[in-house]
Motif scaffolding. Structure first.
Motif, PDB file in Angstrom:
ATOM      1  N   SER A  26       0.808  -1.222   0.000  1.00 49.06           N
ATOM      2  CA  SER A  26       0.000   0.000   0.000  1.00 49.06           C
ATOM      3  C   SER A  26       0.842   1.273   0.000  1.00 49.06           C
ATOM      4  CB  SER A  26      -0.927   0.018   1.218  1.00 49.06           C
ATOM      5  OG  SER A  26      -0.163   0.078   2.420  1.00 49.06           O
ATOM      6  N   THR A  27       2.158   1.150   0.212  1.00 47.55           N
ATOM      7  CA  THR A  27       3.032   2.326   0.194  1.00 47.55           C
ATOM      8  C   THR A  27       3.091   2.905  -1.217  1.00 47.55           C
ATOM      9  OG1 THR A  27       4.370   1.364   1.969  1.00 47.55           O
ATOM     10  CG2 THR A  27       5.346   3.178   0.727  1.00 47.55           C
ATOM     11  N   LYS A  28       2.848   4.208  -1.332  1.00 51.96           N
ATOM     12  CA  LYS A  28       2.776   4.840  -2.651  1.00 51.96           C
ATOM     13  C   LYS A  28       4.138   4.859  -3.333  1.00 51.96           C
ATOM     14  CE  LYS A  28      -1.179   7.770  -1.520  1.00 51.96           C
ATOM     15  NZ  LYS A  28      -1.684   9.157  -1.372  1.00 51.96           N
ATOM     16  N   ARG A  29       5.175   5.240  -2.591  1.00 54.30           N
ATOM     17  CA  ARG A  29       6.504   5.343  -3.186  1.00 54.30           C
ATOM     18  C   ARG A  29       7.275   4.054  -2.930  1.00 54.30           C
ATOM     19  NH1 ARG A  29      11.069  10.011  -2.011  1.00 54.30           N
ATOM     20  NH2 ARG A  29      12.594   9.276  -3.529  1.00 54.30           N
ATOM     21  N   GLN A  30       7.377   3.220  -3.949  1.00 48.80           N
ATOM     22  CA  GLN A  30       8.065   1.944  -3.826  1.00 48.80           C
ATOM     23  C   GLN A  30       9.578   2.130  -3.958  1.00 48.80           C
ATOM     24  OE1 GLN A  30       6.655  -1.154  -3.134  1.00 48.80           O
ATOM     25  NE2 GLN A  30       4.805   0.029  -2.763  1.00 48.80           N
ATOM     26  N   LYS A  31      10.322   1.614  -2.988  1.00 50.68           N
ATOM     27  CA  LYS A  31      11.780   1.715  -2.987  1.00 50.68           C
ATOM     28  C   LYS A  31      12.370   0.313  -3.011  1.00 50.68           C
ATOM     29  CE  LYS A  31      11.768   3.706   0.937  1.00 50.68           C
ATOM     30  NZ  LYS A  31      12.296   4.281   2.182  1.00 50.68           N
ATOM     31  N   THR A  32      13.708   0.258  -3.080  1.00 51.27           N
ATOM     32  CA  THR A  32      14.379  -1.048  -3.057  1.00 51.27           C
ATOM     33  C   THR A  32      14.077  -1.786  -1.755  1.00 51.27           C
ATOM     34  OG1 THR A  32      16.363   0.037  -2.173  1.00 51.27           O
ATOM     35  CG2 THR A  32      16.268  -0.298  -4.543  1.00 51.27           C
ATOM     36  N   THR A  33      14.001  -1.036  -0.653  1.00 51.59           N
ATOM     37  CA  THR A  33      13.702  -1.653   0.642  1.00 51.59           C
ATOM     38  C   THR A  33      12.365  -2.373   0.595  1.00 51.59           C
ATOM     39  OG1 THR A  33      14.962   0.056   1.806  1.00 51.59           O
ATOM     40  CG2 THR A  33      13.414  -1.234   3.114  1.00 51.59           C
ATOM     41  N   ASN A  34      11.338  -1.715   0.016  1.00 50.74           N
ATOM     42  CA  ASN A  34      10.022  -2.352  -0.107  1.00 50.74           C
ATOM     43  C   ASN A  34      10.090  -3.631  -0.935  1.00 50.74           C
ATOM     44  OD1 ASN A  34       9.649   0.612   0.405  1.00 50.74           O
ATOM     45  ND2 ASN A  34       7.508   0.004   0.508  1.00 50.74           N
ATOM     46  N   ALA A  35      10.814  -3.575  -2.062  1.00 47.43           N
ATOM     47  CA  ALA A  35      10.909  -4.741  -2.941  1.00 47.43           C
ATOM     48  C   ALA A  35      11.560  -5.924  -2.216  1.00 47.43           C
ATOM     49  CB  ALA A  35      11.706  -4.380  -4.191  1.00 47.43           C
ATOM     50  N   TYR A  36      12.664  -5.666  -1.535  1.00 49.81           N
ATOM     51  CA  TYR A  36      13.359  -6.751  -0.838  1.00 49.81           C
ATOM     52  C   TYR A  36      12.520  -7.295   0.325  1.00 49.81           C
ATOM     53  CZ  TYR A  36      17.616  -5.668  -3.447  1.00 49.81           C
ATOM     54  OH  TYR A  36      18.538  -5.493  -4.451  1.00 49.81           O
ATOM     55  N   MET A  37      11.853  -6.392   1.056  1.00 53.80           N
ATOM     56  CA  MET A  37      11.044  -6.833   2.197  1.00 53.80           C
ATOM     57  C   MET A  37       9.811  -7.608   1.753  1.00 53.80           C
ATOM     58  SD  MET A  37      11.411  -3.480   4.657  1.00 53.80           S
ATOM     59  CE  MET A  37      10.126  -4.011   5.775  1.00 53.80           C
ATOM     60  N   ILE A  38       9.215  -7.227   0.621  1.00 50.56           N
ATOM     61  CA  ILE A  38       8.073  -7.981   0.078  1.00 50.56           C
ATOM     62  C   ILE A  38       8.518  -9.391  -0.302  1.00 50.56           C
ATOM     63  CG2 ILE A  38       6.552  -8.169  -1.934  1.00 50.56           C
ATOM     64  CD1 ILE A  38       6.266  -5.105  -1.811  1.00 50.56           C
ATOM     65  N   ALA A  39       9.679  -9.495  -0.962  1.00 51.31           N
ATOM     66  CA  ALA A  39      10.197 -10.818  -1.352  1.00 51.31           C
ATOM     67  C   ALA A  39      10.455 -11.690  -0.130  1.00 51.31           C
ATOM     68  CB  ALA A  39      11.481 -10.642  -2.160  1.00 51.31           C
ATOM     69  N   VAL A  40      11.037 -11.096   0.917  1.00 48.16           N
ATOM     70  CA  VAL A  40      11.323 -11.847   2.146  1.00 48.16           C
ATOM     71  C   VAL A  40      10.019 -12.298   2.810  1.00 48.16           C
ATOM     72  CG1 VAL A  40      12.223 -11.639   4.497  1.00 48.16           C
ATOM     73  CG2 VAL A  40      13.572 -10.815   2.570  1.00 48.16           C
ATOM     74  N   ALA A  41       9.018 -11.422   2.863  1.00 51.58           N
ATOM     75  CA  ALA A  41       7.739 -11.769   3.495  1.00 51.58           C
ATOM     76  C   ALA A  41       7.050 -12.921   2.770  1.00 51.58           C
ATOM     77  CB  ALA A  41       6.826 -10.539   3.528  1.00 51.58           C
ATOM     78  N   ILE A  42       7.031 -12.876   1.430  1.00 51.60           N
ATOM     79  CA  ILE A  42       6.422 -13.962   0.657  1.00 51.60           C
ATOM     80  C   ILE A  42       7.172 -15.276   0.883  1.00 51.60           C
ATOM     81  CG2 ILE A  42       5.980 -14.805  -1.689  1.00 51.60           C
ATOM     82  CD1 ILE A  42       5.498 -11.877  -2.489  1.00 51.60           C
ATOM     83  N   ALA A  43       8.508 -15.217   0.871  1.00 56.97           N
ATOM     84  CA  ALA A  43       9.313 -16.416   1.105  1.00 56.97           C
ATOM     85  C   ALA A  43       9.070 -16.975   2.506  1.00 56.97           C
ATOM     86  CB  ALA A  43      10.794 -16.091   0.917  1.00 56.97           C
ATOM     87  N   ASP A  44       8.948 -16.092   3.511  1.00 51.76           N
ATOM     88  CA  ASP A  44       8.696 -16.536   4.884  1.00 51.76           C
ATOM     89  C   ASP A  44       7.382 -17.298   4.988  1.00 51.76           C
ATOM     90  OD1 ASP A  44      11.028 -15.340   5.632  1.00 51.76           O
ATOM     91  OD2 ASP A  44      10.117 -13.620   6.630  1.00 51.76           O
ATOM     92  N   ILE A  45       6.330 -16.756   4.353  1.00 50.45           N
ATOM     93  CA  ILE A  45       5.018 -17.410   4.399  1.00 50.45           C
ATOM     94  C   ILE A  45       5.073 -18.776   3.715  1.00 50.45           C
ATOM     95  CG2 ILE A  45       2.636 -17.286   3.567  1.00 50.45           C
ATOM     96  CD1 ILE A  45       2.795 -14.250   3.938  1.00 50.45           C
ATOM     97  N   ILE A  46       5.746 -18.849   2.571  1.00 47.69           N
ATOM     98  CA  ILE A  46       5.837 -20.118   1.837  1.00 47.69           C
ATOM     99  C   ILE A  46       6.606 -21.158   2.660  1.00 47.69           C
ATOM    100  CG2 ILE A  46       6.871 -21.233  -0.188  1.00 47.69           C
ATOM    101  CD1 ILE A  46       6.179 -18.694  -1.757  1.00 47.69           C
TER     102      ILE A  46
END
Length: 308
Positions: A26-46
């Motif tokens: 939901s963050t409007k300004r997507q940064k590298t931090t958001n991209a890496y944290m989204i990838a980590v969160a998805i991997a954690d759930i899987i």
């Protein structure tokens, strides 16, 4: 220990990472931090939800735990097992490599911010994540092939064909080496990050900055805190597994006698500490980053206002 604590870790992982994904997406300004944290969160759930859950049910449920040779009774669980182990190892590897890439990005952004501007783009981070996912899939293909072969032909490890046994030995040795490289690589990179931050802080003393520069610095500070907190959690929770692998390797080469009873005690402890790394990230982010807390409270407040 594992059968008792796994449901708690699974609950914390699912709730925390779903909230984390909602906030990051939901963050409007997507940064590298958001991209890496989204990838980590998805991997954690899987890792915790999709890959450990079927074996957990198999080991704890009297209904599902039926004789191995009776395929018709446990076809669903057994058919999923080769894919489960492969997906599990793939996303564990991916999560570790993403954290390493995030660390390198922060180091370059702090030490050489103008030279490596391209590294600080969200598009670059997404490309890196895709490449790391493909690498992890290929690297763990041996695990999938071995487990599928065992399931398909109902064999034991001792009766695998010679070429697959050789591949299995090479795969196991590579995983141990790569695990040590990632662990000490992350440690060294983040020591350099801390050193670069200290130098940056000393050079900033007494300087006047514009409001835009102050905002940018605050965002960068939040990213650094998230990274260092995540790495500290990773190193702490993976240390028991590193010690276990080192003793197991020493036992293989007859340098140390790793007692079987000690292995029985250490295995569930190492599993629980390792899985903790994938379940408490959201709560860690809330603790170490003021900016993350503010964003979370703002999103939570907006949701409550809509319902009210």
């Amino acid at each position: 220990m594992f059968s008792v604590l796994y449901p708690l870790l699974l609950t914390a992982c699912t709730i925390g990472n779903v909230l984390n994904l909602v906030l990051l997406i939901s963050t409007k300004r997507q940064k590298t931090t958001n991209a890496y944290m989204i990838a980590v969160a998805i991997a954690d759930i899987i890792v915790l939800s999709w890959t450990f859950f079927p074996p957990y049910l198999w080991n704890t449920s009297a209904t599902l735990h039926l004789p191995y040779k009776n395929r018709h009774n446990w076809a669903i669980v057994s058919a999923a097992l080769p894919y489960t182990i492969w997906i599990q190892e793939t996303f564990i590897q991916m999560c570790d490599w993403v954290l390493t890439a995030f660390s390198l990005e922060r180091l370059l952004a702090i030490a050489r911010p103008f030279t490596f501007k391209w590294v600080q783009r969200a598009t670059t981070a997404r490309i890196v994540i895709i490449v790391l996912l493909l690498f992890s899939i290929v690297f763990n293909s041996g695990n999938f092939l071995r487990e599928w072969y065992l399931w398909r032909y109902t064999l034991t490890i001792g009766t695998l064909p010679a070429w697959l046994k050789d591949w299995t030995k090479a795969q196991d040795a590579a995983e141990v080496v790569v695990s040590f490289l990632k662990f000490f690589g992350l440690l060294c990179i983040n020591v350099l990050v801390i050193g670069a931050l200290n130098r940056q802080q000393r050079s900033d003393i007494g300087q006047q900055r514009s409001a835009q520069a102050v905002t940018s610095l605050r965002r960068s500070k939040s990213s650094n805190h998230l990274l260092l907190g995540s790495v500290a959690l990773y190193l702490t929770t993976l240390l028991p597994s590193m010690v276990y692998k080192f003793l197991e390797m020493a036992d293989t080469y007859k340098v140390y006698n790793f007692d079987p009873s000690a292995k029985l005690f250490a295995t569930p402890f190492c599993d629980v500490t390792m899985l903790t790394n994938y379940s408490v990230n959201f709560f860690l982010y809330l603790t170490v980053s003021e900016n993350y807390r503010v964003q979370f409270m703002r999103l939570f407040g907006e949701c409550c206002a809509r319902r009210g």
